[in-house]
Each structure stands twice: as structure tokens, then as C-alpha cells.
Design a protein around this motif. Structure first.
Motif, PDB file in Angstrom:
ATOM      1  N   ASN B  55       0.875  -1.200   0.044  1.00  0.00           N
ATOM      2  CA  ASN B  55      -0.029   0.164  -0.116  1.00  0.00           C
ATOM      3  C   ASN B  55       0.834   1.257  -0.035  1.00  0.00           C
ATOM      4  N   GLU B  56       2.054   0.976   0.647  1.00  0.00           N
ATOM      5  CA  GLU B  56       2.904   2.155   0.148  1.00  0.00           C
ATOM      6  C   GLU B  56       3.760   2.420  -0.839  1.00  0.00           C
ATOM      7  N   GLY B  57       3.291   1.470  -1.861  1.00  0.00           N
ATOM      8  CA  GLY B  57       3.880   1.422  -3.243  1.00  0.00           C
ATOM      9  C   GLY B  57       5.069   0.911  -3.420  1.00  0.00           C
ATOM     10  N   LYS B  58       5.534   0.106  -2.528  1.00  0.00           N
ATOM     11  CA  LYS B  58       6.972  -0.563  -2.487  1.00  0.00           C
ATOM     12  C   LYS B  58       6.826  -2.139  -2.865  1.00  0.00           C
ATOM     13  N   ASP B  59       7.732  -2.812  -3.711  1.00  0.00           N
ATOM     14  CA  ASP B  59       7.718  -4.086  -3.876  1.00  0.00           C
ATOM     15  C   ASP B  59       8.441  -4.921  -2.930  1.00  0.00           C
ATOM     16  N   LYS B  60       8.598  -6.138  -2.921  1.00  0.00           N
ATOM     17  CA  LYS B  60       9.394  -7.059  -2.137  1.00  0.00           C
ATOM     18  C   LYS B  60      10.657  -6.577  -1.932  1.00  0.00           C
ATOM     19  N   ASN B  61      11.343  -6.109  -2.923  1.00  0.00           N
ATOM     20  CA  ASN B  61      12.705  -5.415  -2.593  1.00  0.00           C
ATOM     21  C   ASN B  61      12.862  -4.010  -2.141  1.00  0.00           C
ATOM     22  N   ASN B  62      11.509  -3.233  -1.591  1.00  0.00           N
ATOM     23  CA  ASN B  62      11.452  -2.330  -1.382  1.00  0.00           C
ATOM     24  C   ASN B  62      11.839  -1.025  -2.429  1.00  0.00           C
ATOM     25  N   SER B  63      11.409  -1.675  -3.613  1.00  0.00           N
ATOM     26  CA  SER B  63      11.690  -0.297  -4.829  1.00  0.00           C
ATOM     27  C   SER B  63      10.411  -0.176  -5.118  1.00  0.00           C
TER      28      SER B  63
END
Lengths: 195, 190
Positions: B55-63
Motif C-alpha cells: 500500500n506504500e507503493g513498494k515491492d518485495k525489494n522495497n523498490s
């Protein structure tokens, strides 16, 4: 000497009271208002997207496309009237006052939006352990029916049932409540004494 | 039908790593995590973490996720659901995210997955990309985060199973005709 590790909880009774309080706070009226708003938005947006429900009587109905509009009604919505006379002659004319469609309404889209009044009349009421959605019984601008009467099974919902929460929508609400409960519990548990 | 997306988390191995080299601490952590309720709670928190990050717009690698296409931004659905172009969170109706849950708990591990095949298929499209859909891989959680969540769960829930079980009693929905009643108290999360 080896260090002995142990988890010890103190003040268990006090903690239990705190947890109970947190649970009560989570399901209290003001929070229920949030859920009621969420439920209203879910139904409103689904219908505006062209979907109703499969069956009003089912406990957990499925989402279903709203029945398409008739060709004649589509034309009326775009400001054209077309009918055949007894002699079989086709009469067409443009309406002076073309219907002003409500929000997200379009002539060919079946989303229960002509003026938009009925869907805008969905109201909410919070209760202690839940909430209620209902359609306001005010008389519509044309003065013929109330919004609740129009939405009833005698009219709109006879052909296009929509006023229910589908199984997926119920799951969305439940998951949201579950997540909030977990957050509240984490707050309370984070304050307790662990040695 | 797409392949089932599953995330299997080895709770015993995580408990050992979380405890460090001290054997007694390892035993205490493993013992604390042996109950089904606490394992389930840990897994639920991992689900919460994945969804919050998404929901914060980040994927599993925090990108950051790839931006939404112009066509999607112009679509009626995009407008109706009040989305904004800068908020890429893989959420339109919320159905996909609500389908993420704990699908298995056993003596050693917990498994996260989807409780609805249609939503699994949607997620599969995001994770692997499909047709014109770019890869937006939200399906994962780093070991570091798993350990952090496990430690927090132990801190919060050791010896509290009785209260957590009570939470399950808050459930049931009744749907009326013109008036919809939603009673969380009796809701059955079946």
C-alpha cells in the motif's frame, strides 16, 4: 554460568482488562461508522462500475453484471426519442431537455445512474457491534417515488439487484476489522511488562 | 488458472536465528513458537507487513512499483475508485489484498497464500507480469523482516493464547433486504 532465558509475564489480569478495553474500543460506534462508510463506498463503486449482485436472498451473494439497458432507453438517455406509430411509421426526435446524467453516468452504461439520486441516497447508521446501510426514503426530484421505493424489489432491484454485500466484499470488511484488532492488540501488548 | 502463489516460512529456523547462538534461548524461542495460535499470529503479522508495504507503493525489494499505464489512468474504474496516478498500490476494489491469508500452519512452518483462485490469478499477473502488465512483485518478505516480526510476536504474545483465541469469536454477517445489517460479533470467517 550460562544465562537462563525465560519469558515472564507480569500483571496478567491488568493486561487482560487492557486487551478487553482495546477490543471494545475497536468495535465501538465511531469505528463502526468507518466500516459503514467503507461498506457504502464498496456498494456505490461496484454499482457505478456496472456490477450488482447475483441474488438478494443469498447470505453471501456473488458479484454479477447489471442487466444491460435496452436500446430504446440508451437512446432516451442520450436525448433521442424513437417510437413506431400504429401505422408502422418510425418517429424520431431530439428531446429539448436531454437527461442530465448523474456522476459516472453514460448513455450506454448500465450502472443505475440516470440522475444519480438513488445511489447518492445510501445512508449509514452505526450500531454497537455493527452497522446498517439503508436507502433514504426522501421523495425524489420528480416527486413520483422516494429513493427507497425506487430501489425496492418492485422497481430497480426486480431486474437489477445491487443492495447487498457480496462474499468478497464481506471478506474485505472482515479483514479490515481483523487488521485493526491486531493493531490495537499490538499497542496494548507493547506496553506490558516482560522480563 | 495460474499457479498457486505460496510463501512458506520456516518458523523453527527463524526462531533459532532470532535467538542467536545461545542454545537455551533457542529452546525457549522454539518452545514459545510451538503453539498453533502464536504461529498463526506471526503469519498474520507477516501478511499485514506485506500489504502495508504494498500500500506504500513498494515491492518485495522495497523498490517503487512501475507506474500505472496511461490507459489505466484514464479508465472509468480508475476514476470511480478515486485512485491517483502517483499512488501505485495494486489496490482497486481491495478484493485481491483481502484474499491474502494464512493457508497452512504445521508443526514447523506457516504458509501464506490466497484464499480465492481468481485473486491468486490477479496477483500472479502482478508478480510475474502478464500481457501488457509490468512486473510488480509484492509477494515476498525478507528474512530480516521475518525475524523482526517473530521477535515482536514472542514479546507480545508469549503466554497470551487465551486472549487471542477469544478474538476468533468476533465474527458473522447478516444481510437483510432493504436494510443491510453487518454484525461483526457473529461473523463467521469461514
Amino acid at each position: 554460568m550460562a544465562k537462563v532465558f525465560q519469558v515472564k509475564v507480569t500483571g496478567f489480569e491488568e493486561l487482560q482488562k487492557k486487551v478487553e478495553r482495546a477490543l471494545n474500543d475497536t468495535v465501538k460506534r465511531t469505528v463502526m461508522l468507518d466500516f459503514a462508510r467503507l461498506a457504502r463506498d464498496i456498494i456505490y463503486r461496484r454499482v457505478k462500475s456496472g456490477y450488482g449482485v447475483s441474488n438478494l436472498d443469498a447470505e453471501r451473494p456473488k458479484q454479477a453484471r447489471l442487466k444491460p439497458l435496452s436500446e430504446q432507453y440508451k437512446k432516451y438517455r442520450s436525448g433521442l426519442v424513437e417510437f413506431a406509430t400504429r401505422e408502422g411509421r418510425l418517429v424520431k426526435f431530439k428531446l429539448k431537455n436531454k437527461p442530465k446524467l448523474g456522476k459516472f453516468g453514460a448513455p450506454s452504461i448500465s450502472n443505475l445512474t440516470l440522475t444519480g439520486q438513488m445511489l447518492e441516497a445510501i445512508e449509514i447508521e452505526a450500531r454497537r457491534n455493527g452497522f446498517q446501510l439503508f436507502i433514504n426514503d426522501d421523495v425524489r426530484e420528480d416527486g413520483l417515488l422516494t429513493n427507497a421505493q425506487l430501489a425496492s424489489r418492485d422497481y430497480v432491484q426486480k431486474e437489477r439487484p445491487f443492495f447487498a454485500l457480496t462474499d468478497t466484499e464481506q471478506r474485505i470488511l472482515f479483514r479490515d476489522l481483523e487488521r485493526r484488532l491486531r493493531q490495537e492488540l499490538q499497542k496494548v501488548l507493547g506496553q506490558r511488562s516482560v522480563k | 488458472m495460474a499457479k498457486q502463489l505460496r510463501l512458506k516460512l520456516d518458523v523453527v529456523a527463524l526462531a533459532k536465528k532470532a535467538a542467536g547462538a545461545n542454545a537455551q534461548k533457542q529452546d525457549a524461542f522454539i518452545s514459545t513458537m510451538s503453539g498453533e495460535t502464536i504461529k498463526r499470529e506471526f503469519a498474520k503479522r507477516c501478511v499485514d507487513f506485506i500489504l502495508e508495504r504494498t500500500n506504500e507503493g513498494k515491492d518485495k525489494n522495497n523498490s517503487s512499483f512501475a507506474k500505472y499505464s496511461e490507459a489505466y489512468r484514464r479508465s472509468r474504474s480508475f476514476q470511480i475508485y478515486g485512485k491517483s496516478a502517483g499512488q501505485v498500490n495494486l489496490k482497486l476494489t481491495g478484493a485481491m489484498q483481502s484474499a491474502v491469508d494464512v493457508v497452512d500452519v504445521n508443526s514447523r512452518s506457516v504458509t501464506l497464500g490466497f484464499v480465492d483462485q481468481l485473486e491468486n490469478d490477479k496477483a500472479h499477473g502482478h508478480v510475474h507480469g502478464a500481457n501488457k502488465l509490468p512486473v510488480r512483485d509484492f509477494w515476498g518478505i525478507s528474512e530480516k523482516e521475518q525475524i523482526r516480526i517473530l521477535k515482536q510476536t514472542i514479546r507480545d504474545f508469549a503466554d497470551l493464547e487465551e486472549i487471542i483465541v477469544d478474538q476468533d469469536e468476533l465474527t458473522q454477517i447478516t444481510v437483510g433486504e432493504q436494510e443491510l445489517e453487518f454484525d461483526f460479533e457473529d461473523f463467521d470467517n469461514g
